[in-house]
Design an enzyme around this catalytic site. Structure first.
Site, PDB file in Angstrom:
ATOM      1  CG  HIS A  54      34.246  42.833  40.931  1.00 55.40           C
ATOM      2  ND1 HIS A  54      34.694  41.885  41.816  1.00 55.40           N
ATOM      3  CD2 HIS A  54      34.984  43.939  41.161  1.00 55.40           C
ATOM      4  CE1 HIS A  54      35.673  42.392  42.549  1.00 55.40           C
ATOM      5  NE2 HIS A  54      35.872  43.641  42.178  1.00 55.40           N
TER       6      HIS A  54
ATOM      7  CG  ASP B  50      45.261  39.678  41.148  1.00 58.07           C
ATOM      8  OD1 ASP B  50      45.637  40.837  40.888  1.00 58.07           O
ATOM      9  OD2 ASP B  50      44.412  39.415  42.017  1.00 58.07           O
TER      10      ASP B  50
ATOM     11  NE  ARG C  60      48.982  46.760  42.116  1.00 51.98           N
ATOM     12  CZ  ARG C  60      47.667  46.556  42.008  1.00 51.98           C
ATOM     13  NH1 ARG C  60      47.194  45.339  41.759  1.00 51.98           N
ATOM     14  NH2 ARG C  60      46.825  47.554  42.137  1.00 51.98           N
TER      15      ARG C  60
ATOM     16  CB  SER D 115      44.228  43.458  39.979  1.00 49.11           C
ATOM     17  OG  SER D 115      43.846  42.776  41.146  1.00 49.11           O
TER      18      SER D 115
ATOM     19  CE  LYS E  74      41.111  40.003  41.650  1.00 46.99           C
ATOM     20  NZ  LYS E  74      41.733  40.670  42.793  1.00 46.99           N
TER      21      LYS E  74
HETATM   22  N1  URA Z   1      40.994  45.087  44.127  1.00 45.09           N
HETATM   23  C1  URA Z   1      41.632  44.161  43.392  1.00 45.09           C
HETATM   24  O1  URA Z   1      41.135  43.051  43.226  1.00 45.09           O
HETATM   25  N2  URA Z   1      42.816  44.462  42.840  1.00 45.09           N
HETATM   26  C2  URA Z   1      43.404  45.666  43.000  1.00 45.09           C
HETATM   27  O2  URA Z   1      44.476  45.882  42.473  1.00 45.09           O
HETATM   28  C3  URA Z   1      42.733  46.629  43.775  1.00 45.09           C
HETATM   29  C4  URA Z   1      41.522  46.299  44.327  1.00 45.09           C
END
Ligand code: URA
Ligand code: CA
Length: 446
Positions: free
Chosen positions: A82, A161, A168, A183, A187
């Site tokens: 990632h 999320d 947020r 977050s 994933k």
């Molecule tokens: N990328 C994400 O997937 N989550 C965040 O909180 C910030 C950047």
């Protein structure tokens, strides 16, 4: 369990139990906890932080809020990768065939681009015929057969999320290390990874502008991985300029193919980051004993054409025109190519990646909103990178523009790209590309 008590505990600096965190996340997703309570909690987390145990509990709870991809049908150690918000970040297109050729299965689910960052799925769709939708069984079958598959993320991954990130965004609570770390990691866990290699960007174009902040984010993600038994390592790489020379969907596919073919004109930084991330993927996937051994194996697979052949197989397996590997001109091409002339002379000392990403978006390569349509052919190609000498009037970059762009629009975008460049009179050195590596053993600054 009353939500107000959980919020108060966090406000006062207590460590929340996994049950308290689960109660909050489940309640938020099922609608019984309103936005205003979740927002108050997020702000309390922003100021108080979270312990490693709390962060891991939040990650697992968010991962379990939707579909959990079952990759047990795929043979081998599934190592996911990632990158945190890159511009010109074509690493997935290179790494999927490259590490697959080295024997590490790549079962990758990717997303589409939003705002100034591109998405791997859009890039792949610029290959004529390429199919990004596959059933779970087809996905696993393809990975077992050719070592790699890259498909579009399913609709119901980590809804918690999605909701929390949206909240947020409008409550000034994005910039919290435990919330960002959980977050991202939620994933990856939901996508079925056994082990995870993270590319955390640092510098002007990155989410985290300073090395210290990037290290803190990396440490938080590695700690989550350690806590929940998914080995995680993070490479911290510089983003004081776009990673690759191409920014835009078909243009990035072209650069990936050129890299796999060993052709000139490819960003050396892109090659270096791919080798660094790929080497760690081989180590986590038990196909190399050390990072150095992994790197040598990957270089050999680039040199002998195996990685390129694997890319061709990947494209063919997903219904794409595999002939693009030999004839990249089969990819969509922009209506016009317009040079961006340098207003002055000097040495390039920086290129604001985010501004280049925004310029590519304005050309139509990216989405300003989720629903916007994009033009796969357009984007920007950098002609100069940090350290390069430029004469006044010489092209810094080129715009690849669609037929609909007006002269005024193109002039404004061209100015934006020229403004993204910083020139200085004295020769400039490129900043070190790989700044640090973070593992469970600690931080190694390079
Ligand atoms: N990328 C994400 O997937 N989550 C965040 O909180 C910030 C950047
Ligand atoms: Ca990316």
């Amino acid at each position: 369990m009353r939500s107000v008590d959980i919020i108060r505990d966090k406000r006062d600096g207590a460590e929340l139990s996994p049950e308290q965190i689960a109660s909050l996340i489940r309640g938020y997703v099922d609608g019984s906890i309103p936005d205003y309570q979740m927002a108050a909690w997020a702000m309390a987390v922003f100021f108080r932080g979270m312990t490693a145990r709390e962060t891991a509990a939040l990650t697992l709870e968010m991962a379990r809020s939707g579909d959990m991809v079952d990759l047990s049908g795929v043979n081998g150690v599934k190592v996911d990768k990632h990158s945190t918000g890159g511009v010109g970040d074509t690493t997935t297109l290179v790494l999927a065939p490259l590490v697959a050729a080295a024997g590490v299965p790549v079962a990758k689910m990717s997303g589409r681009g939003l705002g100034h960052t591109g998405g791997t799925i859009d890039k792949l769709e610029s290959i004529p015929g390429f199919q990004v939708e596959r059933s779970q069984s087809e996905f696993a079958e393809q990975v077992n057969r050719i070592g790699a598959a890259v498909i579009s993320q399913s609709g119901n991954i980590t809804p918690a999320d999605k909701m929390l990130y949206g909240l947020r965004d409008v409550t000034a609570t994005v910039e919290s290390v435990p919330l960002i770390a959980s977050s991202i990691m939620s994933k990856k866990i939901a996508a079925g990874a056994d082990a995870i290699v993270l590319d955390v960007k640092t510098g002007g174009g990155a989410f985290m502008k300073t090395l210290d902040d990037s290290v803190r984010l990396a440490e938080a993600m590695v700690a989550i991985g350690t806590e929940i038994g998914r080995e995680t390592i993070a490479v911290i790489s510089d983003m004081n300029q776009p990673l690759g020379n191409a920014v835009g969907n078909a243009l990035e596919v072209r650069e990936a193919i050129a890299l796999l073919r060993g052709e000139p004109g490819v960003s050396r930084d892109l090659v270096e980051v791919c080798l660094a991330l790929g080497a760690h993927m081989l180590v986590l996937g038990r196909r190399a004993a050390t990072v150095e051994e992994g790197r040598r194996a990957l270089q050999a697979l680039l040199d002998n054409g195996e990685a390129l052949r694997r890319f061709e197989q990947l494209v063919a397996a997903q219904g794409g025109d595999a002939e693009v590997v030999r004839s990249p001109d089969r990819l969509p091409a922009a209506a016009a190519v317009i040079p961006v002339a340098s207003p002055s002379q000097g040495y390039v000392s920086g290129i604001r990646a985010e501004d280049v990403g925004v310029a590519a978006m304005l050309l139509g390569a990216g989405r300003a909103t989720k629903e916007a349509r994009i033009d796969l052919s357009v984007g920007i190609r950098l002609r100069k990178r940090i350290g390069d000498r430029v004469e006044a009037g010489e092209p810094l970059a080129e715009l690849h523009a669609g037929a609909h762009a007006s002269g005024d629009e193109l002039a404004a975008i061209s100015r934006k790209v020229a403004d993204a460049y910083t020139l200085q009179a004295e020769p400039a050195a490129a900043p070190p590309l790989i700044r640090a590596v973070v593992t469970r053993a600690g931080v190694q600054r390079l």
